[in-house]
Design a protein around this motif. Structure first.
Motif, PDB file in Angstrom:
ATOM      1  N   VAL A  54       0.814  -1.215   0.000  1.00  0.00           N
ATOM      2  CA  VAL A  54       0.000   0.000   0.000  1.00  0.00           C
ATOM      3  C   VAL A  54       0.845   1.261   0.000  1.00  0.00           C
ATOM      4  N   GLU A  55       0.249   2.294  -0.563  1.00  0.00           N
ATOM      5  CA  GLU A  55       0.698   3.664  -0.314  1.00  0.00           C
ATOM      6  C   GLU A  55      -0.094   4.112   0.904  1.00  0.00           C
ATOM      7  N   ILE A  56       0.464   5.024   1.670  1.00  0.00           N
ATOM      8  CA  ILE A  56      -0.198   5.484   2.884  1.00  0.00           C
ATOM      9  C   ILE A  56      -0.545   6.956   2.755  1.00  0.00           C
ATOM     10  N   ALA A  57      -1.800   7.261   3.006  1.00  0.00           N
ATOM     11  CA  ALA A  57      -2.282   8.647   3.013  1.00  0.00           C
ATOM     12  C   ALA A  57      -2.562   8.997   4.473  1.00  0.00           C
ATOM     13  N   GLU A  58      -1.637   9.749   5.069  1.00  0.00           N
ATOM     14  CA  GLU A  58      -1.767  10.021   6.500  1.00  0.00           C
ATOM     15  C   GLU A  58      -1.875  11.500   6.849  1.00  0.00           C
ATOM     16  N   ASN A  59      -1.875  12.354   5.831  1.00  0.00           N
ATOM     17  CA  ASN A  59      -2.112  13.774   6.117  1.00  0.00           C
ATOM     18  C   ASN A  59      -3.235  14.270   5.208  1.00  0.00           C
ATOM     19  N   GLU A  60      -3.707  15.455   5.478  1.00  0.00           N
ATOM     20  CA  GLU A  60      -4.879  15.983   4.764  1.00  0.00           C
ATOM     21  C   GLU A  60      -4.678  16.032   3.246  1.00  0.00           C
ATOM     22  N   LEU A  68      -6.299   8.110  -4.692  1.00  0.00           N
ATOM     23  CA  LEU A  68      -5.901   7.429  -5.926  1.00  0.00           C
ATOM     24  C   LEU A  68      -6.349   8.189  -7.176  1.00  0.00           C
ATOM     25  N   MET A  69      -6.568   9.483  -7.042  1.00  0.00           N
ATOM     26  CA  MET A  69      -6.928  10.300  -8.206  1.00  0.00           C
ATOM     27  C   MET A  69      -5.838  10.235  -9.270  1.00  0.00           C
ATOM     28  N   TYR A  70      -6.254  10.400 -10.501  1.00  0.00           N
ATOM     29  CA  TYR A  70      -5.372  10.536 -11.667  1.00  0.00           C
ATOM     30  C   TYR A  70      -4.628   9.248 -12.029  1.00  0.00           C
ATOM     31  N   ARG A  71      -4.998   8.120 -11.457  1.00  0.00           N
ATOM     32  CA  ARG A  71      -4.357   6.853 -11.817  1.00  0.00           C
ATOM     33  C   ARG A  71      -5.162   6.211 -12.948  1.00  0.00           C
ATOM     34  N   SER A  72      -4.481   5.700 -13.941  1.00  0.00           N
ATOM     35  CA  SER A  72      -5.189   5.005 -15.021  1.00  0.00           C
ATOM     36  C   SER A  72      -5.417   3.545 -14.658  1.00  0.00           C
ATOM     37  N   SER A  73      -4.614   3.023 -13.732  1.00  0.00           N
ATOM     38  CA  SER A  73      -4.789   1.653 -13.244  1.00  0.00           C
ATOM     39  C   SER A  73      -3.881   1.459 -12.034  1.00  0.00           C
ATOM     40  N   ILE A  74      -4.182   0.412 -11.288  1.00  0.00           N
ATOM     41  CA  ILE A  74      -3.275  -0.051 -10.234  1.00  0.00           C
ATOM     42  C   ILE A  74      -3.289  -1.577 -10.277  1.00  0.00           C
ATOM     43  N   PRO A  75      -2.182  -2.213  -9.934  1.00  0.00           N
ATOM     44  CA  PRO A  75      -2.171  -3.674  -9.896  1.00  0.00           C
ATOM     45  C   PRO A  75      -3.153  -4.185  -8.841  1.00  0.00           C
ATOM     46  N   ASP A  76      -3.648  -5.390  -9.019  1.00  0.00           N
ATOM     47  CA  ASP A  76      -4.612  -5.948  -8.075  1.00  0.00           C
ATOM     48  C   ASP A  76      -3.975  -6.278  -6.727  1.00  0.00           C
ATOM     49  N   SER A  77      -2.660  -6.269  -6.665  1.00  0.00           N
ATOM     50  CA  SER A  77      -1.947  -6.624  -5.433  1.00  0.00           C
ATOM     51  C   SER A  77      -1.582  -5.405  -4.595  1.00  0.00           C
ATOM     52  N   VAL A  78      -2.119  -4.232  -4.953  1.00  0.00           N
ATOM     53  CA  VAL A  78      -1.784  -3.008  -4.215  1.00  0.00           C
ATOM     54  C   VAL A  78      -3.045  -2.225  -3.888  1.00  0.00           C
ATOM     55  N   GLY A  79      -2.877  -1.244  -3.010  1.00  0.00           N
ATOM     56  CA  GLY A  79      -3.977  -0.368  -2.638  1.00  0.00           C
ATOM     57  C   GLY A  79      -3.451   0.855  -1.933  1.00  0.00           C
ATOM     58  N   MET A  80      -4.371   1.554  -1.280  1.00  0.00           N
ATOM     59  CA  MET A  80      -3.996   2.729  -0.502  1.00  0.00           C
ATOM     60  C   MET A  80      -4.646   2.622   0.871  1.00  0.00           C
ATOM     61  N   LEU A  81      -3.861   2.921   1.894  1.00  0.00           N
ATOM     62  CA  LEU A  81      -4.337   2.936   3.270  1.00  0.00           C
ATOM     63  C   LEU A  81      -4.432   4.381   3.728  1.00  0.00           C
ATOM     64  N   PHE A  82      -5.614   4.780   4.156  1.00  0.00           N
ATOM     65  CA  PHE A  82      -5.855   6.123   4.691  1.00  0.00           C
ATOM     66  C   PHE A  82      -5.885   6.005   6.210  1.00  0.00           C
ATOM     67  N   ILE A  83      -5.127   6.857   6.867  1.00  0.00           N
ATOM     68  CA  ILE A  83      -5.063   6.847   8.324  1.00  0.00           C
ATOM     69  C   ILE A  83      -5.574   8.198   8.834  1.00  0.00           C
TER      70      ILE A  83
END
Length: 170
Positions: free
Chosen positions: A68-74, A81-96
């Motif tokens: 994951v990428e981590i989104a931990e600030n405002e 995940l704005m502006y992405r044309s795709s992401i692999p199925d094995s990844v994501g984003m974690l918001f804290i």
């Protein structure tokens, strides 16, 4: 001579009026679909940068791990995940978030459909918004107080048997 000048005047008036009308009507009679322009679009889509891992747990046992990428600030949470044309199925984003509270996401400038998993302070999945609509400004709310959110490709939850009540660790 006066009739000739009148005719020329009427012709010029007609050309002027038709030209002016055409200027205003052309946008309405075009057959191509016009997409809204977003002036905040980055020059190139962001690349995935691994910042951590999320482990999905079923009955306390490891079920699946993703990077994951981590989104931990405002700012990071607002961009997501704005502006992405795709992401692999094995990844994501974690918001804290700083504290558990009702959360609400949208798909503004997000071109890929996502599953959005809302997770409480005990890291238990409390709701899953599956297959969200790209570019939608409609609110996608949590169904309770969430302190964490995991975004993955649409269908990920179903394909991997991730359900409300499962847990995560990171």
């Amino acid at each position: 001579m006066k009739n000739r000048q009148s005719i020329i005047a009427y012709i010029l008036l007609g050309v002027f009026l038709l030209g002016g009308a055409a200027y205003y009507l052309v946008p309405f009679i075009t057959t191509s679909k016009v997409e809204p322009i977003n002036l905040n679009v980055p020059a190139e889509a962001p690349n995935f940068v691994k910042e951590g891992e999320v482990t999905f747990l079923k009955n306390g046992k490891v079920h699946l791990k993703i990077d994951v990428e981590i989104a931990e600030n405002e700012n990071e949470r607002a961009k997501g995940l704005m502006y992405r044309s795709s992401i692999p199925d094995s990844v994501g984003m974690l918001f804290i978030f700083d504290r558990p509270e009702p959360q609400s996401f949208w798909m503004h400038n997000t071109s890929i459909p996502l599953d959005i998993m809302y997770v409480d302070a005990n890291k238990k999945i409390i709701s899953i918004a599956a297959n969200t609509e790209p570019y939608s400004d409609e609110a996608v709310p949590s169904l309770g107080d969430a302190q964490y959110v995991v975004e993955v490709n649409a269908g990920f939850s179903e394909r991997n048997n991730i359900k409300t009540g499962d847990a995560i660790s990171f």
